[in-house]
Design a protein around this motif. Structure first.
Motif, PDB file in Angstrom:
ATOM      1  N   SER A 160     -40.748  37.413  16.074  1.00  0.00           N
ATOM      2  CA  SER A 160     -40.147  38.337  17.032  1.00  0.00           C
ATOM      3  C   SER A 160     -39.894  39.689  16.387  1.00  0.00           C
ATOM      4  O   SER A 160     -40.194  40.743  16.960  1.00  0.00           O
ATOM      5  CB  SER A 160     -38.826  37.769  17.561  1.00  0.00           C
ATOM      6  N   SER A 161     -39.357  39.635  15.172  1.00  0.00           N
ATOM      7  CA  SER A 161     -39.051  40.881  14.477  1.00  0.00           C
ATOM      8  C   SER A 161     -40.301  41.715  14.251  1.00  0.00           C
ATOM      9  O   SER A 161     -40.308  42.928  14.460  1.00  0.00           O
ATOM     10  CB  SER A 161     -38.380  40.560  13.136  1.00  0.00           C
ATOM     11  N   SER A 162     -41.380  41.044  13.852  1.00  0.00           N
ATOM     12  CA  SER A 162     -42.633  41.758  13.593  1.00  0.00           C
ATOM     13  C   SER A 162     -43.176  42.403  14.861  1.00  0.00           C
ATOM     14  O   SER A 162     -43.531  43.592  14.876  1.00  0.00           O
ATOM     15  CB  SER A 162     -43.664  40.787  13.016  1.00  0.00           C
ATOM     16  N   PHE A 163     -43.221  41.609  15.961  1.00  0.00           N
ATOM     17  CA  PHE A 163     -43.747  42.135  17.222  1.00  0.00           C
ATOM     18  C   PHE A 163     -42.869  43.252  17.765  1.00  0.00           C
ATOM     19  O   PHE A 163     -43.360  44.288  18.215  1.00  0.00           O
ATOM     20  CB  PHE A 163     -43.852  41.014  18.255  1.00  0.00           C
ATOM     21  N   VAL A 164     -41.558  43.021  17.717  1.00  0.00           N
ATOM     22  CA  VAL A 164     -40.636  43.975  18.330  1.00  0.00           C
ATOM     23  C   VAL A 164     -40.667  45.319  17.614  1.00  0.00           C
ATOM     24  O   VAL A 164     -40.585  46.375  18.246  1.00  0.00           O
ATOM     25  CB  VAL A 164     -39.206  43.386  18.355  1.00  0.00           C
ATOM     26  N   HIS A 165     -40.780  45.287  16.283  1.00  0.00           N
ATOM     27  CA  HIS A 165     -40.869  46.556  15.552  1.00  0.00           C
ATOM     28  C   HIS A 165     -42.106  47.343  15.989  1.00  0.00           C
ATOM     29  O   HIS A 165     -42.066  48.572  16.102  1.00  0.00           O
ATOM     30  CB  HIS A 165     -40.915  46.291  14.044  1.00  0.00           C
ATOM     31  N   GLU A 166     -43.193  46.618  16.258  1.00  0.00           N
ATOM     32  CA  GLU A 166     -44.411  47.282  16.716  1.00  0.00           C
ATOM     33  C   GLU A 166     -44.203  47.901  18.102  1.00  0.00           C
ATOM     34  O   GLU A 166     -44.741  48.971  18.408  1.00  0.00           O
ATOM     35  CB  GLU A 166     -45.580  46.288  16.755  1.00  0.00           C
ATOM     36  N   PHE A 167     -43.441  47.219  18.947  1.00  0.00           N
ATOM     37  CA  PHE A 167     -43.181  47.737  20.301  1.00  0.00           C
ATOM     38  C   PHE A 167     -42.218  48.925  20.264  1.00  0.00           C
ATOM     39  O   PHE A 167     -42.306  49.838  21.085  1.00  0.00           O
ATOM     40  CB  PHE A 167     -42.586  46.649  21.186  1.00  0.00           C
ATOM     41  N   ARG A 168     -41.273  48.875  19.306  1.00  0.00           N
ATOM     42  CA  ARG A 168     -40.195  49.859  19.337  1.00  0.00           C
ATOM     43  C   ARG A 168     -40.666  51.272  18.992  1.00  0.00           C
ATOM     44  O   ARG A 168     -40.133  52.259  19.519  1.00  0.00           O
ATOM     45  CB  ARG A 168     -39.090  49.437  18.365  1.00  0.00           C
ATOM     46  N   ASN A 169     -41.634  51.379  18.117  1.00  0.00           N
ATOM     47  CA  ASN A 169     -42.096  52.714  17.708  1.00  0.00           C
ATOM     48  C   ASN A 169     -42.626  53.537  18.892  1.00  0.00           C
ATOM     49  O   ASN A 169     -42.165  54.661  19.117  1.00  0.00           O
ATOM     50  CB  ASN A 169     -43.151  52.596  16.606  1.00  0.00           C
ATOM     51  N   PRO A 170     -43.587  52.997  19.676  1.00  0.00           N
ATOM     52  CA  PRO A 170     -44.036  53.792  20.836  1.00  0.00           C
ATOM     53  C   PRO A 170     -42.942  53.948  21.890  1.00  0.00           C
ATOM     54  O   PRO A 170     -42.897  54.967  22.583  1.00  0.00           O
ATOM     55  CB  PRO A 170     -45.226  52.996  21.385  1.00  0.00           C
ATOM     56  N   LEU A 171     -42.072  52.935  22.023  1.00  0.00           N
ATOM     57  CA  LEU A 171     -40.994  53.031  23.011  1.00  0.00           C
ATOM     58  C   LEU A 171     -40.058  54.189  22.675  1.00  0.00           C
ATOM     59  O   LEU A 171     -39.627  54.934  23.569  1.00  0.00           O
ATOM     60  CB  LEU A 171     -40.211  51.717  23.056  1.00  0.00           C
ATOM     61  N   THR A 172     -39.731  54.335  21.395  1.00  0.00           N
ATOM     62  CA  THR A 172     -38.860  55.439  20.978  1.00  0.00           C
ATOM     63  C   THR A 172     -39.486  56.783  21.338  1.00  0.00           C
ATOM     64  O   THR A 172     -38.790  57.707  21.812  1.00  0.00           O
ATOM     65  CB  THR A 172     -38.600  55.365  19.460  1.00  0.00           C
ATOM     66  N   ALA A 173     -40.771  56.891  21.145  1.00  0.00           N
ATOM     67  CA  ALA A 173     -41.467  58.142  21.483  1.00  0.00           C
ATOM     68  C   ALA A 173     -41.401  58.401  22.989  1.00  0.00           C
ATOM     69  O   ALA A 173     -41.130  59.538  23.426  1.00  0.00           O
ATOM     70  CB  ALA A 173     -42.909  58.074  21.009  1.00  0.00           C
ATOM     71  N   ILE A 174     -41.617  57.356  23.802  1.00  0.00           N
ATOM     72  CA  ILE A 174     -41.581  57.515  25.260  1.00  0.00           C
ATOM     73  C   ILE A 174     -40.193  57.938  25.727  1.00  0.00           C
ATOM     74  O   ILE A 174     -40.044  58.829  26.569  1.00  0.00           O
ATOM     75  CB  ILE A 174     -42.009  56.205  25.952  1.00  0.00           C
ATOM     76  N   ILE A 175     -39.168  57.296  25.175  1.00  0.00           N
ATOM     77  CA  ILE A 175     -37.783  57.647  25.546  1.00  0.00           C
ATOM     78  C   ILE A 175     -37.506  59.106  25.215  1.00  0.00           C
ATOM     79  O   ILE A 175     -36.881  59.840  25.991  1.00  0.00           O
ATOM     80  CB  ILE A 175     -36.773  56.726  24.818  1.00  0.00           C
ATOM     81  N   GLY A 176     -37.991  59.544  24.057  1.00  0.00           N
ATOM     82  CA  GLY A 176     -37.783  60.945  23.660  1.00  0.00           C
ATOM     83  C   GLY A 176     -38.432  61.918  24.625  1.00  0.00           C
ATOM     84  O   GLY A 176     -37.827  62.932  25.018  1.00  0.00           O
ATOM     85  N   PHE A 177     -39.668  61.627  25.035  1.00  0.00           N
ATOM     86  CA  PHE A 177     -40.368  62.522  25.968  1.00  0.00           C
ATOM     87  C   PHE A 177     -39.720  62.506  27.351  1.00  0.00           C
ATOM     88  O   PHE A 177     -39.693  63.532  28.051  1.00  0.00           O
ATOM     89  CB  PHE A 177     -41.849  62.128  26.061  1.00  0.00           C
ATOM     90  N   VAL A 178     -39.175  61.350  27.759  1.00  0.00           N
ATOM     91  CA  VAL A 178     -38.472  61.292  29.047  1.00  0.00           C
ATOM     92  C   VAL A 178     -37.225  62.166  29.006  1.00  0.00           C
ATOM     93  O   VAL A 178     -36.890  62.849  29.987  1.00  0.00           O
ATOM     94  CB  VAL A 178     -38.117  59.831  29.403  1.00  0.00           C
ATOM     95  N   LYS A 179     -36.521  62.178  27.874  1.00  0.00           N
ATOM     96  CA  LYS A 179     -35.342  63.034  27.726  1.00  0.00           C
ATOM     97  C   LYS A 179     -35.744  64.516  27.849  1.00  0.00           C
ATOM     98  O   LYS A 179     -35.034  65.315  28.472  1.00  0.00           O
ATOM     99  CB  LYS A 179     -34.680  62.787  26.364  1.00  0.00           C
ATOM    100  N   LEU A 180     -36.886  64.873  27.252  1.00  0.00           N
ATOM    101  CA  LEU A 180     -37.373  66.254  27.365  1.00  0.00           C
ATOM    102  C   LEU A 180     -37.689  66.600  28.818  1.00  0.00           C
ATOM    103  O   LEU A 180     -37.373  67.699  29.303  1.00  0.00           O
ATOM    104  CB  LEU A 180     -38.622  66.437  26.495  1.00  0.00           C
TER     105      LEU A 180
END
Length: 374
Positions: A160-180
């Motif tokens: 879970s940790s391995s998969f989730v870390h892979e998911f979190r990186n693009p998710l963080t980028a998407i959240i940042g662009f939504v804030k912009l």
């Protein structure tokens, strides 16, 4: 010839007759790994009876045979009912067998009483030892299952940790662009909804990361005003509240604070509130969630109550187990993480459910501000 000698002589010459009748009555499985020892044990018991007629035998002799038979019966995995039945069958056949000795019945009474006492003592020690062996065997199996379960959880956590870390990186980028987008185009439709759903996804990912660790990470502790913390969470989930048409009543006293990790405790309260909203979806109006609490006897108590359906006793027993869920698309980790966080804060969490309402109760140590300064 004296009665005792006459009886002993009869028993000496009629052992085979006793064994035939006894073996016809007892229950022995074809899969019994010690079936070849059954007759030998019957003979040993028969000889103990003979010795006891000559002279009362030592208690240890009975216990030794009882434990030997109990070990063999436990290893053969014999049902306790069959075990007791066979012992009593040996008793009844032997009592009847002795009456054929041509000894006067009145002269046999003391002997029959002593045989009964002997079998009672044997049964007690045999069944006690058998029960102890079976309980130990059960505990070993439970320990093995627990160890295996923990190993599986550990492997699943690492995955879970391995998969989730892979998911979190693009998710963080998407959240940042939504804030912009929110800043540059404040009137754009659906951006708030997108942001809310992304935050929920990020919250679920954080849960998986917590489960993948043996302990919840420690973080900076601070004074948290509980009522205000709930108000901010209610504002965060406001779209879901409106969508389900739920009335949330925050009755928590405004003057009570807790010393702990804000992100972690916020996660606990948010998870329980979201679970409450899910429970209320299937209920008719009025739907209500009530938040209350008090401080007493050195503990801060927080109660989150909803008027949704009753949680079954079976589910309540397992509600805080990892990966246990009754939801079709549930992960079963939310309440497990909540429990770990509360335990990490030296508190406890439990749930009570009735036909009228379901309440999650959290107890946390109440710390004076002067005592919390490090």
């Amino acid at each position: 010839m004296a009665v005792r000698e006459q009886l002993l002589d009869y028993l000496d010459h009629n052992l085979e007759s006793y064994l035939i009748k006894w073996k016809q009555k007892i229950r022995i499985s074809k899969t019994d790994i010690h079936r070849d020892k059954v007759e030998a044990n019957g003979i040993l018991m028969y000889r103990l009876v003979q010795q006891n007629i000559k002279e009362p035998i030592a208690h240890e002799n009975i216990v030794t045979l009882a434990h030997k038979v109990a070990v063999e019966r436990a290893e053969a995995n014999v049902n306790i009912g069959d075990f007791i039945y066979n012992v009593n069958a040996g008793r009844s056949v032997l009592m009847k067998h002795i009456t054929y000795s041509k000894v006067n019945v009145n002269d046999l009474q003391n002997t029959l009483d002593s045989i009964n006492d002997l079998f009672d003592l044997f049964s007690y020690h045999a069944v006690t030892e058998y029960t102890k062996l079976k309980e130990n065997e059960l505990q070993e199996k439970i320990s093995f299952i627990d160890e295996t379960h923990q190993e599986k959880l550990s492997i699943l956590g690492q995955m879970s940790s391995s998969f989730v870390h892979e998911f979190r990186n693009p998710l963080t980028a998407i959240i940042g662009f939504v804030k912009l987008l929110q800043r540059e185009y404040p009137d754009m439709k659906y951006v708030e909804v997108i942001d809310h759903e992304l935050q929920q996804l990020n919250f679920r990912i954080a849960q998986f990361l917590h489960v993948s660790k043996k302990e919840i990470d420690s973080g900076q502790e601070e004074w948290l005003e509980v009522k205000g913390l709930f108000d901010s969470i209610i504002a965060f989930i406001y779209p879901s509240i409106i969508d389900i048409d739920v009335r949330i009543v925050n009755e928590f006293p405004a003057n009570l604070s807790v010393y702990g990790q804000q992100d972690k405790l916020r996660q606990v309260f948010l998870n329980i509130l979201m679970n409450s909203l899910d429970a209320l979806k299937a209920e008719g109006s009025p739907r209500q969630i009530r938040i209350a609490g008090e401080q007493a006897e050195g503990m801060l108590t927080i109660r989150i109550t909803n008027n949704g359906p009753k949680i079954s006793d079976k589910t309540l027993d397992r509600i805080f187990e990892p990966f246990y869920t009754t939801k079709e698309l549930g992960t079963g980790i939310g309440l497990y993480v909540c429990q770990k966080i509360i335990q990490n804060h030296h508190g406890e969490i439990n749930c009570h459910s009735s036909e009228e309402e379901t309440t999650f109760t959290i107890h946390l140590p109440f710390v004076e501000k002067k005592d919390a300064i490090k």
